[in-house]
Scaffold this active site. Structure first.
Site, PDB file in Angstrom:
ATOM      1  N   ASP A 101      60.838  72.992 -66.083  1.00  0.00           N
ATOM      2  CA  ASP A 101      61.899  73.541 -66.695  1.00  0.00           C
ATOM      3  C   ASP A 101      62.865  72.437 -67.353  1.00  0.00           C
ATOM      4  O   ASP A 101      63.744  72.457 -67.997  1.00  0.00           O
ATOM      5  CB  ASP A 101      63.029  73.911 -65.543  1.00  0.00           C
ATOM      6  N   ASP A 152      59.326  85.227 -63.913  1.00  0.00           N
ATOM      7  CA  ASP A 152      59.683  83.980 -62.871  1.00  0.00           C
ATOM      8  C   ASP A 152      59.529  84.187 -61.658  1.00  0.00           C
ATOM      9  O   ASP A 152      59.350  85.214 -61.158  1.00  0.00           O
ATOM     10  CB  ASP A 152      61.217  83.829 -63.537  1.00  0.00           C
TER      11      ASP A 152
END
Length: 694
Positions: free
Chosen positions: A498, A441
């Site tokens: 997301d 990430d």
């Protein structure tokens, strides 16, 4: 003296030419020309006339336009010496290296001690023209701007299409009319960015998804880019791509652009899309085990967030396995004292409070279920509230009083000590656990853009890949903030957004497929009520949207009813049954006559079968569905068509169109010219149609 070179494949020809040893310019790029074409004639024939108020000769729109040649637009290079004084290059031809499908042109500027090298490589399988530029200097210089080899924009084009976005809203298409002057887009966030995906489409007049001439571009760099689409006063057009300007903070003697991937299509946007999809999948991504099918994922994030409990996680793994999951990914919260997003980033040690016996009991349970195990890292970031920050505050980039992002700062990836520390911690986790997957990430933008930061991140990824060649890596950056061919040369999957909202995903996935194949786009079935939009969507719709790409689940399976469990298991089983051919299928956009319907056709490479996904995003303006025309079929071939989820037709679908009741056999000509007549449906639903060539 006239010089000329050409590159060809079955679809296109690129002709470069130059006069008097000056930098070459692309004088033709389009449909394949005859082998008998006289290139010298083309170089001379393309010269435009002059009239009053102009120079006596038009300056070359070369592969690196030079200000010293009186070029009236954006130059291809802006450099300064160590005192800050501008250097104005004036290059002359040195040599050309020619080989089958490739061309390297070398130029020198003796007075300034500079060398410019332009690379071109045309792939005959994917039709992709891969270009890059290199600048070498005898003495170190400051680089402000260096474009990859500059390509012309087509004259018979009315608009350009580029891509913008935001968190949970990536890959939005923008259409901008050509006009005199510059359309300049620059991403200075230090990563590829949700805001400005480094891609561009230039359609010629009348082109659409399935027909017409379209030019496509993608700049394969993860550190922020600049794009220029300029129409000069004389009407010529140029396309430039390069790193974001002024992100090389140190002087150097050598600079190199990232690859610019450029493609010409004679079959609309889909022709560009197929080239990008195939080139990325087959030429760029380096698969640890190419024969391994893409496994169905289960990700723990939206089920537990930071609240890790071994018993709960084992139960989730069991339920996910029963649904068909094949890989369990443990997300954020397993390390340090990580109870929220304000602490412990960079403390990559298993949390003994949550895992008193370490991660192996959970991994063993996952493996016993037949699933492999993946884990989340965010290596490039650090929380001020962390043991590592307290020991090494100098490892963080930016000012002490900088604005934080998600309560974190950015580690200095240009610092070898930082990379060595991160590699040691990552290696310790991977060596001591049965892990075959990393979700990598990157949850904030840089405090200042710096190309050295990106190169450092690349170096760490390369080192991890070399040490653990069987481990796959997913690129995530608050969702889709770092998606490009540069990062994908080091990773294997991207987390597109997301947002697990299937309605938002429907359009995002549709647009992203212009550049990305199915196998790299992670798409998960989210919770009944989406955590980022608050929208509640039926599981049929959520499951089929996820089944369009690399399928997974990211929710608490304990919330599923018996009926939802049945539906999700059936869709997952369908996906696993079809993934062998879908992983190599071409994703083709369909021109839907109903603006409420987002439709695509995934076509097997041997054209033996296809599946159509027709998602209804909102209420249609008309009562009945309009026929949906398919594409790239054999007109005289017979196809068996089956609506595989006809049982999902609502009560308000009261008629009996043929597909609603049985299979039908029709020709490709009918499917492409009339199209499929589908049953009526509610918004936020998906029809799934299989086709097999008989």
């Amino acid at each position: 003296m006239t010089q000329s070179w050409r590159l060809d494949d079955a679809r296109q020809t690129i002709v470069l030419g130059a006069q008097e040893g000056r930098l070459a310019e692309v004088v033709y790029w389009g449909p394949r020309l005859s082998d008998d074409e006289n290139l010298t004639t083309l170089v001379r024939a393309g010269k435009i006339d002059v009239t009053g108020g102009m120079l006596d000769e038009n300056p070359d729109l070369s592969i690196c336009p030079e200000a010293t040649r009186s070029f009236p637009g954006q130059p291809g290079m802006v450099i300064h010496d160590t005192t800050g004084a501008p250097i104005l290059p004036r290059f002359q031809f040195a040599k050309a290296d020619e080989a089958e499908g490739s061309l390297v042109l070398h130029y020198t500027d003796v007075a300034n001690g500079l060398r410019y090298i332009a690379h071109f490589a045309l792939d005959p399988q994917t039709h992709m023209n891969v270009t890059k530029a290199v600048l070498e200097a005898d003495a170190a210089v400051h680089l402000h701007w260096l474009a990859a080899p500059v390509l012309p924009g087509p004259q018979l084009s009315d608009e350009i299409i580029d891509f913008s976005g935001r968190w949970c809203g990536e890959f939005q298409m923008n259409r901008t009319a050509w006009s005199a002057g510059i359309r300049s887009r620059e991403n200075r966030t230090g990563r590829t960015g949700h805001e400005h995906f480094p891609g561009l489409l230039v359609p010629c007049r009348g082109a659409g998804n399935t027909h017409g001439h379209v030019y496509g571009f993608h700049y394969g760099w993860s550190g922020g880019h600049k794009m220029i689409a300029e129409e000069l006063p004389d009407g010529r057009r140029q396309i430039q791509f390069g790193h974001a300007s002024q992100i090389e903070h140190a002087t150097h003697k050598r600079f190199e652009t990232s690859p610019l991937y450029a493609v010409f299509s004679d079959s609309g946007i889909n022709g560009c899309a197929v080239s990008f999809q195939r080139h990325l999948r087959d030429k760029i991504v380096s698969w640890p085990d190419p024969a391994r099918p893409r496994p169905v994922h289960y990700n723990s994030w939206e089920a537990v967030y930071f609240d890790h409990d071994l018993t709960v996680l084992q139960d989730l793994a069991t339920r996910a396995s029963d649904l068909g999951a094949e890989r369990f990914v443990l997300d954020d919260g397993w390390f340090g004292n990580r109870d929220n997003d304000e602490q412990s980033l960079a403390d990559w040690v298993v949390d003994p409070r949550k895992y008193p016996q370490g991660l192996n009991p959970l991994i063993a349970h996952v493996n016993d279920l037949g699933m492999s195990f993946g884990i989340w890292f965010e290596p490039e970031m650090i929380n001020p509230d962390s043991e590592i920050y307290r020991a090494h505050p100098d490892w963080a980039t930016g000012a002490d009083d900088q604005i934080l992002g998600r309560q974190q700062k950015v580690l200095d990836m240009a610092n070898p000590e930082v990379r060595d520390y991160l590699f040691e911690r990552i290696s310790d986790v991977l060596q001591n656990h049965a892990i075959d997957y990393i979700k990598w990430d990157h949850n904030r933008v840089l405090p200042l853009p710096d190309a050295a930061q990106t190169r450092g991140s690349y170096a760490l990824l390369d080192k991890v890949r070399m040490a653990f060649p069987k481990v796959e890596i997913e690129s995530c950056a608050s969702g889709g903030g770092r998606i490009d061919f540069g990062i994908l040369s080091r990773t294997h999957r991207v987390w597109l957004s997301d947002s697990n909202d299937a309605l938002e995903r429907l359009q995002m996935q549709h647009n992203a497929a212009i550049f990305l194949p199915m196998v790299v786009i992670g798409s998960h079935v989210g919770p009944r009520q989406c955590h980022t939009s608050g929208r509640t969507l039926d599981l049929h719709f959520r499951a089929w949207v996820a089944a369009q790409r690399h399928m997974g689940f990211e929710m608490d399976p304990r919330e599923l009813s018996k009926e939802e469990t049945r539906v999700l298991t059936e869709v997952t089983t369908w996906w696993k049954h079809n993934r062998a051919w879908m992983e190599r299928a071409d994703i083709l956009r369909l021109d839907s006559p109903d603006p409420a319907v987002v439709a695509e056709q995934q076509q097997a490479q041997d054209d033996s079968q296809f599946v159509v996904f027709a998602g209804k995003a909102r209420t249609s303006p008309q009562i009945s569905p309009r026929p949906l025309q398919l594409t790239r079929l054999q007109p005289d071939a017979m196809y068996r068509i089956n609506l595989i989820n006809r049982i999902a037709a609502p009560n308000l679908s009261r008629g009996n169109p043929l597909l609603k009741t049985k299979e039908m056999d029709v020709t490709g000509g009918y499917l492409m010219n009339h199209g499929l007549t589908l049953p009526w449906s509610f918004p936020e639903t998906m029809w799934v149609i299989e086709g097999t060539r008989l």
